[in-house]
Design an enzyme around this catalytic site. Structure first.
Site, PDB file in Angstrom:
ATOM      1  N   ARG A 179       1.009  -1.048   0.002  1.00 44.07           N
ATOM      2  CA  ARG A 179       0.080   0.017  -0.057  1.00 44.07           C
ATOM      3  C   ARG A 179       0.958   1.285  -0.022  1.00 44.07           C
ATOM      4  O   ARG A 179       0.696   2.197  -0.887  1.00 44.07           O
ATOM      5  CB  ARG A 179      -0.968   0.024   1.137  1.00 44.07           C
ATOM      6  CG  ARG A 179      -1.758   1.143   1.384  1.00 44.07           C
ATOM      7  CD  ARG A 179      -2.708   1.135   2.659  1.00 44.07           C
ATOM      8  NE  ARG A 179      -3.824   0.125   2.235  1.00 44.07           N
ATOM      9  CZ  ARG A 179      -5.152   0.445   2.086  1.00 44.07           C
ATOM     10  NH1 ARG A 179      -5.370   1.668   1.841  1.00 44.07           N
ATOM     11  NH2 ARG A 179      -5.989  -0.642   1.936  1.00 44.07           N
ATOM     12  N   LEU A 183     -17.850   9.830   8.150  1.00 44.38           N
ATOM     13  CA  LEU A 183     -17.593   9.606   6.695  1.00 44.38           C
ATOM     14  C   LEU A 183     -18.288   8.682   6.093  1.00 44.38           C
ATOM     15  O   LEU A 183     -18.055   7.275   6.155  1.00 44.38           O
ATOM     16  CB  LEU A 183     -16.103   9.454   6.419  1.00 44.38           C
ATOM     17  CG  LEU A 183     -14.987  10.651   6.840  1.00 44.38           C
ATOM     18  CD1 LEU A 183     -13.653   9.952   6.464  1.00 44.38           C
ATOM     19  CD2 LEU A 183     -15.406  12.074   6.555  1.00 44.38           C
ATOM     20  N   PRO A 197     -35.879   1.805   1.493  1.00 44.10           N
ATOM     21  CA  PRO A 197     -36.059   0.204   1.719  1.00 44.10           C
ATOM     22  C   PRO A 197     -34.963  -0.241   0.431  1.00 44.10           C
ATOM     23  O   PRO A 197     -34.752   0.244  -0.597  1.00 44.10           O
ATOM     24  CB  PRO A 197     -37.465  -0.087   1.148  1.00 44.10           C
ATOM     25  CG  PRO A 197     -37.934   1.023   0.223  1.00 44.10           C
ATOM     26  CD  PRO A 197     -37.035   2.172   0.690  1.00 44.10           C
ATOM     27  N   CYS A 243     -19.274   0.111   8.387  1.00 42.19           N
ATOM     28  CA  CYS A 243     -19.481   0.801   9.496  1.00 42.19           C
ATOM     29  C   CYS A 243     -20.803   0.477  10.273  1.00 42.19           C
ATOM     30  O   CYS A 243     -20.759  -0.086  11.456  1.00 42.19           O
ATOM     31  CB  CYS A 243     -19.876   2.352   9.334  1.00 42.19           C
ATOM     32  SG  CYS A 243     -18.247   3.186   8.942  1.00 42.19           S
ATOM     33  N   LYS A 263     -20.409  -3.548  11.816  1.00 40.26           N
ATOM     34  CA  LYS A 263     -19.712  -3.725  13.034  1.00 40.26           C
ATOM     35  C   LYS A 263     -20.099  -2.890  14.138  1.00 40.26           C
ATOM     36  O   LYS A 263     -19.681  -2.999  15.294  1.00 40.26           O
ATOM     37  CB  LYS A 263     -18.391  -3.562  12.711  1.00 40.26           C
ATOM     38  CG  LYS A 263     -17.680  -2.359  12.482  1.00 40.26           C
ATOM     39  CD  LYS A 263     -16.293  -2.262  12.018  1.00 40.26           C
ATOM     40  CE  LYS A 263     -15.779  -0.753  11.819  1.00 40.26           C
ATOM     41  NZ  LYS A 263     -15.564  -0.021  13.069  1.00 40.26           N
TER      42      LYS A 263
END
Length: 460
Positions: free
Chosen positions: A36, A154, A256, A264, A267
Site C-alpha cells: 500500500r 465519513l 428500503p 460501519c 460492525k
C-alpha cells in the site's frame, strides 16, 4: 503551518489526511503495509472514493501531504498524532478488535521525543481513550501527552464532502492544549459555521456508535415497513415520504432495500450491543437491528427464488451491483454476497457487473460466477435481472431496451431503481421492495420524484 501525523493509510486515514492537507495543514501518513505504501508513493490511490485522487495529488504536489513507512519520520515535530487504523469485529463476539489501535499507540509512544496530542480517529469502544491515556502515562511519564477522541463521520462515496462540509465535528478532549490543537485544525470550518462539539472522552466515543446505530435503525425500520407494505398492498415510497415530511423524523435513511452493509453499520451496531451488554445496560433496540438486518440479507436468495417460481436452476441470472452501495468498491458485508451464494447453490448461471467492485468481489463470491465488462453485457440473454446496488448508470436502462436484450421477463429490483409501471408495460414481471401497490405512484408521480430527490446512500 500546523503539522500532524496520521497512523494508517486506509480509508479513514487517507481521506482525513488529504482533507486536512487541503485545509493547509502539513500531514505525514505512516503506512506499515509495504504494498500500500508503495502505491501511495507512486501516486496510486488504493481505494475507490470519488474525488480523492486529484485531492491527494494536489496536496502532494504542494508539499503538504507525504507518506512514509517509518513512525519516527511521521511523528517528528507533529502537534497531533491521529490513530486511524482498523477496528474490525472480533470473531465470535462482535467486540471491536483494538489490537491495531494499541499496537500503533505503542509504536508512537516509543518513538515520541516531544509533547503532543494523541487522537483516536478510529471508531473505538467507550473507555479506549482513558486506557490510552493510562498507557501514555506509564510508557512516557516524562512527556506531556494529551489524549483526545475525534470520531469520523465519513460515508463511503461521499467522504470528501462529509469531511469538508460536515454536519458537526465531535472532539473529546479534557485538556486545554488538546482542545486548542483540534480547534486550530478545524478552524477553516468556521467559515461555514460548522458546529464543533467539545465533550469528554467517553461521550465522544459513544456519539459515533450511537449515531450509526440510530441511522441503521432507520434503515431497518423502513425495510420492515416495506415488508408490511407488500403484505397489505401499500407502497413504501409513499409511507417513507409521509414519514419524512415530519421534521422530527426526516427523509434521510428511509430507503428500503436489501439491508445495510459496509464498513460501519454492521460492525458498529454489533459493537454497541456488546458495549451495552458489558456495561449491564443492554440496548435491546440495537440488538434487534442487528438480528433483523442479518435475517433480511439471509433471505434475499429466497426472495429471488420465490419470484422465479421456486428455482433458478439453469437460468441465466444477471446481477447488477456488487458493492454494498454505489460510489464505492467496498464489499464488506455486502448484501450481494449471501444473495449470490444462494443463487449459486440453487444452480443459477450467474453473470455479475459492478462499475467499481468486481476485483474486490471475486475472492468473496462463488468461483462459478462470471463477470461482465458492462451492464449491457451482463443483461444480454438473461432470464432474470436482479438489481442489488443503485448505481446511477443502472437507472438509465430503458424498459424497451431491456426487453429487446433479455430472454426472460423477470426483474427483481432490490433497490427500487426502476419505474414499476414502465417496466410492467414493457412486458416484465416486476418485483420491487415494499411496492405492494403501484396505484399510488400512478396517481401521485411526485412520490417517486420526491423519493429520488431525498435519497442518500443509506448504508453508512
Amino acid at each position: 503551518m500546523l503539522k500532524i501525523a496520521i497512523i494508517g493509510g486506509g480509508y479513514v486515514g487517507l481521506v482525513s489526511a488529504a482533507c486536512f492537507a487541503e485545509f493547509g495543514v502539513s500531514v505525514m501518513v505512516a503506512e506499515t503495509d509495504p504494498a500500500r505504501l508503495d502505491r501511495l508513493r507512486r501516486g496510486e490511490i488504493p481505494i475507490y472514493e470519488p474525488g480523492l485522487d486529484p485531492l491527494v495529488e494536489r496536496n502532494r504536489a504542494a508539499g503538504r501531504l507525504g507518506f512514509t513507512g517509518r513512525i519516527e519520520e511521521a511523528i517528528a515535530g507533529a502537534e497531533a498524532v491521529f490513530i486511524a487504523v482498523g477496528t474490525p469485529s472480533r470473531r465470535g463476539g462482535g467486540h471491536a478488535d483494538l489490537s491495531y489501535v494499541f499496537a500503533a499507540a505503542e509504536q508512537v509512544l516509543a518513538a515520541l521525543d516531544h509533547p503532543t496530542v494523541l487522537v483516536t480517529k478510529s471508531t473505538v469502544p467507550v473507555g479506549t481513550g482513558r486506557r490510552l491515556a493510562a498507557l501514555a502515562a506509564a510508557r512516557r511519564p516524562e512527556l506531556a501527552i494529551d489524549v483526545a477522541s475525534n470520531p469520523e463521520f465519513l460515508r463511503e462515496g461521499s467522504a470528501i464532502g462529509d469531511f469538508m462540509r460536515p454536519d458537526r465535528v465531535v472532539v473529546g478532549a479534557e485538556t486545554e492544549r488538546a482542545r486548542e490543537v483540534l480547534r486550530a485544525l478545524y478552524r477553516p470550518l468556521n467559515l461555514i459555521e460548522t458546529p464543533i462539539l467539545i465533550t469528554g472522552l467517553e461521550t465522544a466515543e459513544l456519539i459515533k456508535y450511537a449515531a450509526n446505530a440510530f441511522l441503521a435503525m432507520k434503515v431497518t425500520f423502513i425495510n420492515e415497513m416495506a415488508d408490511l407494505c407488500e403484505a397489505v398492498g401499500a407502497d413504501v415510497h409513499g409511507v417513507a415520504r409521509g414519514m419524512g415530511l415530519d421534521r422530527r423524523i426526516g427523509a434521510k435513511f428511509l430507503h428500503p432495500g436489501p439491508g445495510f452493509g459496509g464498513s460501519c453499520f454492521p460492525k458498529d451496531t454489533l459493537a454497541l450491543a456488546r458495549i451495552a451488554q458489558d456495561a449491564r445496560a443492554p440496548s435491546r433496540l440495537t440488538e434487534a437491528v442487528v438480528a433483523v438486518n442479518d435475517a433480511r440479507k439471509a433471505g434475499l436468495g429466497r426472495r429471488v427464488l420465490d419470484a422465479a417460481g421456486g428455482s433458478v436452476r439453469g437460468m441465466r441470472v444477471a446481477v447488477l451491483g456488487l458493492a454494498f452501495k454505489p460510489e464505492t468498491d467496498d464489499m464488506r458485508d455486502s448484501p450481494a454476497i449471501p444473495l449470490i451464494e444462494a443463487l449459486a447453490d440453487d444452480g443459477a448461471d450467474i453473470i455479475a457487473y459492478d462499475p467499481a467492485a468486481m476485483a474486490a468481489a471475486k475472492p468473496l463470491l462463488p468461483a462459478a460466477v462470471r463477470y461482465a465488462e458492462t451492464a449491457e453485457a451482463a443483461i444480454e440473454g438473461a432470464a432474470v435481472l436482479v438489481a442489488v446496488t443503485e448505481w446511477n448508470e443502472f437507472r438509465a436502462l430503458a424498459p424497451a431496451w431491456l426487453a429487446a436484450r433479455m430472454q426472460g421477463r423477470l426483474i427483481v429490483d432490490l433497490r427500487n431503481i426502476f419505474d414499476p409501471a414502465a417496466i410492467r408495460a414493457a412486458g416484465f414481471v416486476y418485483h420491487g421492495v415494499g411496492r405492494g401497490s403501484v396505484s399510488q405512484l400512478a396517481a401521485n408521480p411526485e412520490f417517486e420524484q420526491d423519493f429520488e430527490q431525498d435519497r442518500e446512500f443509506s448504508d453508512g
